[in-house]
Every structure is written in C-alpha cells, then in structure tokens.
Write an enzyme that holds these catalytic residues in place. Structure first.
Site, short mmCIF file in Angstrom:
data_model
loop_
_atom_site.label_atom_id
_atom_site.label_comp_id
_atom_site.label_asym_id
_atom_site.label_seq_id
_atom_site.Cartn_x
_atom_site.Cartn_y
_atom_site.Cartn_z
N GLU A 80 0.83 -1.21 0.00
CA GLU A 80 0.00 0.00 0.00
C GLU A 80 0.87 1.26 0.00
OE1 GLU A 80 -4.03 -0.54 2.30
OE2 GLU A 80 -2.42 -1.47 3.48
N TYR A 134 -12.54 27.64 -0.36
CA TYR A 134 -12.51 26.18 -0.31
C TYR A 134 -11.56 25.57 -1.32
CZ TYR A 134 -16.48 27.22 -3.40
OH TYR A 134 -17.31 27.74 -4.35
N ILE A 183 -4.99 4.75 8.43
CA ILE A 183 -5.83 5.83 7.90
C ILE A 183 -6.29 6.76 9.02
CG2 ILE A 183 -6.55 4.60 5.83
CD1 ILE A 183 -9.23 4.01 7.21
N GLU A 184 -6.26 6.28 10.26
CA GLU A 184 -6.60 7.14 11.40
C GLU A 184 -5.63 8.32 11.48
OE1 GLU A 184 -8.22 3.05 12.48
OE2 GLU A 184 -6.48 3.84 11.40
N LYS A 200 -11.72 4.63 1.95
CA LYS A 200 -10.68 3.83 1.32
C LYS A 200 -11.42 2.80 0.45
CE LYS A 200 -6.61 1.14 2.72
NZ LYS A 200 -5.82 0.73 3.88
#
Length: 118
Positions: free
Chosen positions: A21, A53, A72-73, A98
C-alpha cells in the site's frame, strides 16, 4: 453556525498498513463538513470574508499524495488538524473513504469518520 461541505475529494496516496500500500498506493476519497460563520461573506460578497474552499481542497490533496502513514486514522487526523487551522473554521467533520482496501473477498470500502472542534 453555517456549513460548507466538500464531497468527493479524490486523490491517490500511499497510506496503508501493508508494504504494498505504501509502495503501489491507492485511491482515497474525502468528504468534509466545515462549520463556520458566513455572515460577513453574505453581507460583504467578498472572497476575503469567507473560506476559500479551493485552498482546503489543495491542502487535502497534498496531504493524501505526500503522506506515508501506516494507519488511515493518522491520515484522517492530519487532514482534520490542517483544515481546522483555517481561520474561520470552527469545527470539521471528516469522512475518509478507502474504496479499494486490499482485503480478500471484500468489494466494499472502509470509511473513517472524525469530528474535531477548535
């Protein structure tokens, strides 16, 4: 409190627990809900009085593309912390998706949600 939502921010990144990954990468998608006061912008009609934005989108994409975290946290926390640093933003609700998690026989997507306030 007013809200600006950005949905479907999509970027290729290298966060993941498995070595492949972090080498091969994968797609990530981000949805943001940012709480802020838009009164001045609504009255003055000036970009300087609101949250641009475009800057938020660029910041999110930069974090995803240039980070290599195992979890991913950690990626989600980095994004929320960065968005919360924009002057007008008082609260951020994030959904980090994801969509191609390398899990055998799993065709869904993993979604992580975080909410942070100043």
């Amino acid at each position: 409190m007013d809200v600006i939502q950005l949905t479907g921010i999509r970027c290729y990144g290298y966060t993941g627990y498995l070595p492949e990954e972090q080498i091969l990468g994968q797609w990530f998608e981000v949805d943001l809900r940012m709480s802020l006061d838009l009164t001045a912008a609504a009255q003055g009609d000036l970009i300087e009085e609101t949250l641009d934005y475009r800057s938020v989108i660029l910041a999110v994409k930069d974090i995803i593309a240039n980070s290599k975290f195992a979890l991913i946290e950690k990626l989600a926390d980095k994004i929320v912390t960065t968005v919360l640093a924009f002057d007008l933003v008082q609260q951020v609700e994030l959904k980090l998706h994801k969509p191609g998690a390398p899990i055998p026989d799993f065709g869904g997507k993993i979604t992580l949600e975080l909410t942070r306030k100043k």
